[in-house]
Structure formats: structure tokens, C-alpha cells
Design a protein around this motif. Structure first.
Motif, PDB file in Angstrom:
ATOM      1  N   TYR A 150      45.587  57.502 -36.126  1.00  0.00           N
ATOM      2  CA  TYR A 150      45.881  56.820 -34.787  1.00  0.00           C
ATOM      3  C   TYR A 150      45.259  57.653 -33.231  1.00  0.00           C
ATOM      4  O   TYR A 150      45.648  57.236 -32.472  1.00  0.00           O
ATOM      5  N   GLU A 192      43.803  48.726 -34.858  1.00  0.00           N
ATOM      6  CA  GLU A 192      45.038  48.980 -35.754  1.00  0.00           C
ATOM      7  C   GLU A 192      46.149  49.981 -34.821  1.00  0.00           C
ATOM      8  O   GLU A 192      47.388  49.848 -35.020  1.00  0.00           O
ATOM      9  N   TYR A 196      49.822  49.001 -33.447  1.00  0.00           N
ATOM     10  CA  TYR A 196      51.035  49.652 -33.897  1.00  0.00           C
ATOM     11  C   TYR A 196      51.658  50.525 -32.739  1.00  0.00           C
ATOM     12  O   TYR A 196      52.896  50.480 -32.582  1.00  0.00           O
TER      13      TYR A 196
END
Length: 597
Positions: A150, A192, A196
Motif C-alpha cells: 500500500y 485497496e 484500508y
């Protein structure tokens, strides 16, 4: 005879049912999108048009500060805790806690109670955040994001800001500093990663926070996420979000969807052209004069195109000095009150925190006077906020060839004083006739004027013919109401004003669900007529009636004042005539008529 009576009855019924149909249509009318609308513009919630404050305060200090502000009879609509929110005791030294998604639980032992303290006072609460994670001291969060893929990238950060230093030098670079911290930039283009990140931040909003002040970056993808969190997680919103970010990130018009912005870090000085004090080199070369230009200079400043722009009232960095400049603060304060958004903030080294009562009794009084005026002008300001979207015209309107003067809406001409010691101000007025707000003197437009500008007064002119709706002062926008309004009329020319209202918290206005009230003023030889058209449109929570009064500035001696056929009492004071209140249905026409002797 019967035929005549039937005819009259038929005409009466036609008029009656036509009127009822019109009123019914007005109550359910949905406004179509206009051709000139700027559809990228998204409005902040209505509370953002009051007065906001920020500070480096812990939980106890935060609650005491907002109560102090209230005790000084200042308006306050929002308060955010800046970067020490994550690590208060060591003054944001870092790199631990920047950002660990936990923040400081010692300096803020019960954040829910703190935010509730604000909510009970109609104050929105915010906190500082940025777009990265330092590894040192935040190993769990760093490894979590890294393992999930990420991060957009990682690198060694040597800037001392929240990195083994208490400096507030966001822009400082230390080439000789070999000590660094591994930093991961979160990938806000990865859905994503975004989802998150939001989930890690959600609990702050569940505790009661309402918005974020974003630092370090103003990239559109980051602004989008921070803004969306206030929309999705804020407990006191019906879907309208708010964000404070830097002036960058204007690569596309999309940035307008995530209001608002402020003019970055500024120097508490008059101008960088002739500085009165020294500043660290990292502080941007923007003092009061240059800050005014950031709102108006179309040739050199892209920031002048930002719809809902604020600035740190009084300047962010006070310089390498412990001396305060009361005159500078007052002049900066006067200018800031005629910005789209007003916010008060400074570096933690400033002992006043740019709170007026910590400067002087005079600053305290003048801030109170000007901020009360701004709160009263909310119906005017919020109408122009809507026009920013509906007509694509900014609230602060530029005047060709004039960087240091501007129109605030269409009715006010503002000429901030930005020279130390100045007690007068020269400027070129736009075409038309103008009324000095302070003296009532009428000035001819299209030429230069020099007017008195004592420290207590910002040069402020009102367009002749203007209609300016004002409401009674309330300590926060949400505590106030538009259901009782005073129309300030400056006769001398025919004019009109469109009052625009909505629920202030939802995004229904994007669907055309809001209300417009057209108000016109016409001057006759011996009369003045103010006509308030039936309201067109609706919104959630609308009340059926409104109480009006008019205040005519520079009025002649009055013979009578009538509203909808009813003679109203009035009183005269300093060349102003103010009527008694009159309550009417918002969906019915209301007419005030003043007849002069």
C-alpha cells in the motif's frame, strides 16, 4: 344579474386556484442546473463560513481554549488540533506516532469527551494528518502497509519536521543531516490502499472528530480521500464534507470538489519587499501584502482561482523575535474577515496563538466588532457561496489591474491596508456610485479616491443601490437563523439581490434542492420600494414564515412606511431609517414602501 355574479365567482375561483397552484409549485420547485454553472464547485457546510480556529493544544487546553474564546464573546464554529495531536508531550518531535493511527492517548486521554465538549457548544472538531508513515516508532503500521503493498514508494526522509525535531519547518531541508527515517508514501491511487487507510482512520471520527487539516501534500487523490472521510464518517454531517489543504494540487478542476484551502505558511510581517524582522529561510516569502495578492493576482498566483480560500489570520510564523505587532495583527484581521473562509492559527512559538485578547484590549474589541459583523453577513456570504457554483463567479471578485483591492460579492468594495503606519488609503473605485460604509459619504466610481483609514477601519465601500441581508449575531452559524432578517438598503439606484438558502449539511443542493428569494429595490422621486418575491424552492427543515425589517441608509425624512398595506412604526438614527418587524409567509410576496415628504 345572476350571469354577472357567476362570472365574478368564476374569475375569483380561477385567480384563487392559480395562486394556490403557484404557491404549491414554488414549495416543490427543483432548480435546474444553469448553463454557466461550475459543476466542479462543491460547497463546504454552512458552519465553515463562520470563524474557525486551530492550535497546538492537548485535551485540557483545547477545552479551556474554546471556552475562553466563548467567554470573550467571539464567534467560533470549528477548532482543529494541529500536528501535536499525534505526540503532544514532546511537541511533535517524532518520528514515533507519525502516523501510527493511534495518536497521543496521554495528551488526549478521552478524545470522545473532548469532541463532545465541542459538540455541546456547536463547535466542529478537526485534527491534523498527512499522507505517509515513518518507520521508526511506528514499525507495526509501517510493516502492515508495506507488506500489503500500500505504499507508492519508500525513501529516507532527512527533513527534521516531526523527524527527531520540534521544528515547524515543513519546507526546511538539511543537506548535511545524514540522520534520516525510512518513510512510506501511502498510495492514494490504489483503491485497496485507500479503503484500508480509511478504516484505520475511521475510529477518530467515531470518537467525534468532524474534519481533517491536511499537511505535507495537497495532491488531488489525497485531498479526495481526506475529504471523503469527513463525508462518510462525520457524525454531524448529512453528507457534506470539509477539508483544509494547501494551495497546491490544482492540476485539474477536480480540486474544487474538496474544499477548502488556505494560503500556506505566511510571515507575520507587512511585506517581504522591506521586512521588519528576520525569518528562517524555509518560511515562504509571503507576508500580509503578498498574502492579499494570493487572493487577487491573476497574473502570478494560481491560488486566486480557489473558490473557498482562507489564510492564517495574523500570519503563521512570527519570525525570529519575541516582539508582537498589534497594528499588523489588526490590519491582517480586518482583511481576513472579508475572505470566503476565516481561520485563526499560528505556529506554536507564538505566545498569543493569534488570539486577539492576547494581543491587546484594542485588538480584542476590534476582532469582536469585525467578527460579529461577519456573522451577521452570513445570509449575504452564503448566497455568494452558492453563486460560486451556480454562476462560476468567485466570492472575492477581481478588479482588472488592481491586485490589492477587490469586490466581496458584488456589493462590497474592499481595500485592505497593508502599509505600516498608514492612516489613509488611495484606490481606484469601479464604475458607479459607492457609499463609504463608515461615514455614509457618496463617492463617484471610475476614478481614484483617498479616504481616511484609521486603525479601527478597513476601507469598505458599498455599491449604491445595494441590498444586503443580515441576521442577528449568534456565536456560531448553526446557532443563528435566517428566519429573521434585516435588509440593509443603500438607495440611489435600482438593484436586486438573490437570497439563496439550503439545509447547509447535505448535498441536496447538487440536485437543485435549495431556495431562492429574489429581492428588488426601486427608487422613485419621493419613494423607495423594496419587493420580496415569493420564495422559489425548498430544503429540508425549512420554516414557513420569515420576519423582515428594512434599514435604509442615507434616507430622507419619511412620511410613511408601509408593508403589505400595514403602516409600520420606524425609528431614525444617524441618517438611517429602520422599520419595525413584519412577519410573512415565505411563499407570499412582501412589499415595503417608503414615502418621503
Amino acid at each position: 344579474m345572476k350571469t354577472i355574479n357567476r362570472t365574478y365567482l368564476w374569475v375569483f375561483l380561477c385567480i384563487f386556484f392559480t395562486q394556490c397552484t403557484r404557491i404549491s409549485n414554488n414549495r416543490t420547485f427543483v432548480h435546474p442546473l444553469t448553463a454557466q454553472a461550475d459543476t466542479n464547485v462543491v460547497l463546504p457546510p454552512l458552519w465553515a463560513f463562520g470563524v474557525m480556529y486551530g492550535g497546538y493544544t492537548n485535551q485540557d487546553e483545547t477545552m479551556k481554549r474554546v471556552d475562553e474564546i466563548i467567554d470573550h464573546d467571539y464567534p467560533i464554529d470549528a477548532y482543529w488540533i494541529d500536528s501535536w495531536f499525534w505526540s503532544y508531550d514532546d511537541k511533535g518531535k517524532g518520528p514515533h506516532r507519525y502516523m501510527d493511527f493511534i495518536a497521543d492517548t496521554i495528551g488526549y486521554p478521552d478524545r470522545k469527551a473532548m469532541w463532545n465538549h465541542l459538540e455541546q457548544r456547536n463547535i466542529k472538531g478537526g485534527f491534523w494528518a498527512w499522507d505517509c508513515i515513518f518507520q521508526t516508532g511506528n514499525e507495526a503500521a509501517f510493516e502492515d502497509f508495506q507488506q500489503k503493498g500500500y505504499f507508492r514508494n519508500t525513501y529516507v526522509e532527512s527533513n527534521p519536521w516531526h523527524n527527531n525535531s520540534t521544528t515547524t519547518a515543513m519546507f526546511q531541508t538539511e543537506k548535511d543531516n545524514k540522520k534520516g527515517t525510512l518513510c512510506g508514501n501511502i498510495d492514494f491511487n490504489n483503491p485497496e490502499a485507500v479503503n484500508y487507510f480509511k478504516q484505520q482512520m475511521k475510529h477518530f471520527f467515531e470518537e467525534g472528530a468532524d474534519f481533517i487539516k491536511l499537511d505535507r501534500t495537497s495532491a488531488i487523490p489525497v485531498c479526495k480521500v481526506m475529504f471523503e472521510m469527513s463525508q462518510e464518517f462525520g457524525k454531524e454531517t448529512k453528507g457534506r464534507g470539509f477539508l483544509f489543504s494547501h494551495t497546491g494540487g490544482q492540476e485539474t478542476e477536480e480540486y474544487k470538489r474538496y474544499p477548502g484551502k488556505w494560503t500556506d505558511d505566511t510571515r507575520s510581517d507587512w511585506t517581504v519587499e522591506k521586512p521588519n524582522k528576520n525569518f528562517n529561510s524555509w518560511v515562504p516569502a509571503v507576508a500580509l501584502k503578498e498574502n492579499i495578492a494570493m487572493f487577487n493576482d491573476t497574473m502570478r498566483r494560481s491560488s486566486c482561482n480557489i473558490p473557498f480560500l482562507a489564510n492564517d489570520l495574523g500570519g503563521f510564523d512570527m519570525g525570529i523575535t519575541d516582539q508582537l505587532d498589534e497594528e499588523l495583527f489588526i490590519r491582517w484581521m480586518q482583511f481576513s474577515q472579508f475572505n470566503p473562509i476565516v481561520e485563526i492559527f499560528s505556529q506554536p512559538e507564538n505566545p498569543t496563538a493569534n488570539l486577539p485578547y492576547r494581543y491587546s484590549e484594542r485588538a480584542d474589541k476590534l476582532f469582536r466588532d469585525y467578527s460579529h459583523l461577519r456573522m451577521g453577513l452570513f445570509p449575504y456570504i452564503y448566497s455568494y457561496a452558492h453563486l460560486t457554483r451556480l454562476e462560476g463567479k468567485l466570492m472575492m471578485r477581481k478588479i482588472a489591474g488592481q491586485v490589492y483591492e477587490y469586490l466581496f460579492g458584488n456589493e462590497f468594495f474592499v481595500a485592505p491596508v497593508y502599509e505600516q503606519g498608514a492612516v489613509d488609503r488611495e484606490f481606484q473605485l469601479p464604475a458607479g456610485s459607492w457609499v463609504n460604509f463608515w461615514t455614509g459619504e457618496i463617492l463617484e466610481g471610475g476614478r481614484k479616491h483617498k479616504v481616511a483609514a484609521p486603525l479601527e477601519q478597513i476601507p469598505l465601500m458599498v455599491r449604491q443601490g445595494a441590498i444586503i441581508p443580515m441576521r442577528a449575531y449568534a456565536r456560531s452559524i448553526e446557532k443563528g437563523t435566517n428566519d429573521t432578517l434585516t435588509l440593509h438598503v443603500y438607495p440611489g439606484a435600482d438593484s436586486e439581490f438573490t437570497l439563496i438558502e439550503d439545509d447547509g449539511s447535505s448535498n441536496d443542493y447538487l440536485k437543485g434542492i435549495y431556495a431562492k428569494t429574489e429581492i428588488t429595490s426601486k427608487t422613485g422621486k419621493n419613494s423607495q420600494k423594496i419587493e420580496i418575491a415569493p420564495m422559489l424552492g425548498y430544503y429540508d427543515g425549512i420554516q414557513p414564515k420569515r420576519t423582515w425589517r428594512i434599514c435604509v441608509h442615507g434616507a430622507k425624512k419619511v412620511d410613511s412606511l408601509i408593508c403589505n398595506g400595514t403602516v409600520l412604526p420606524y425609528f431614525s438614527q444617524e441618517s438611517r431609517i429602520t422599520s419595525a418587524y413584519y412577519t410573512a409567509d415565505k411563499y407570499e410576496k412582501t412589499i415595503f414602501e417608503i414615502k418621503n415628504e
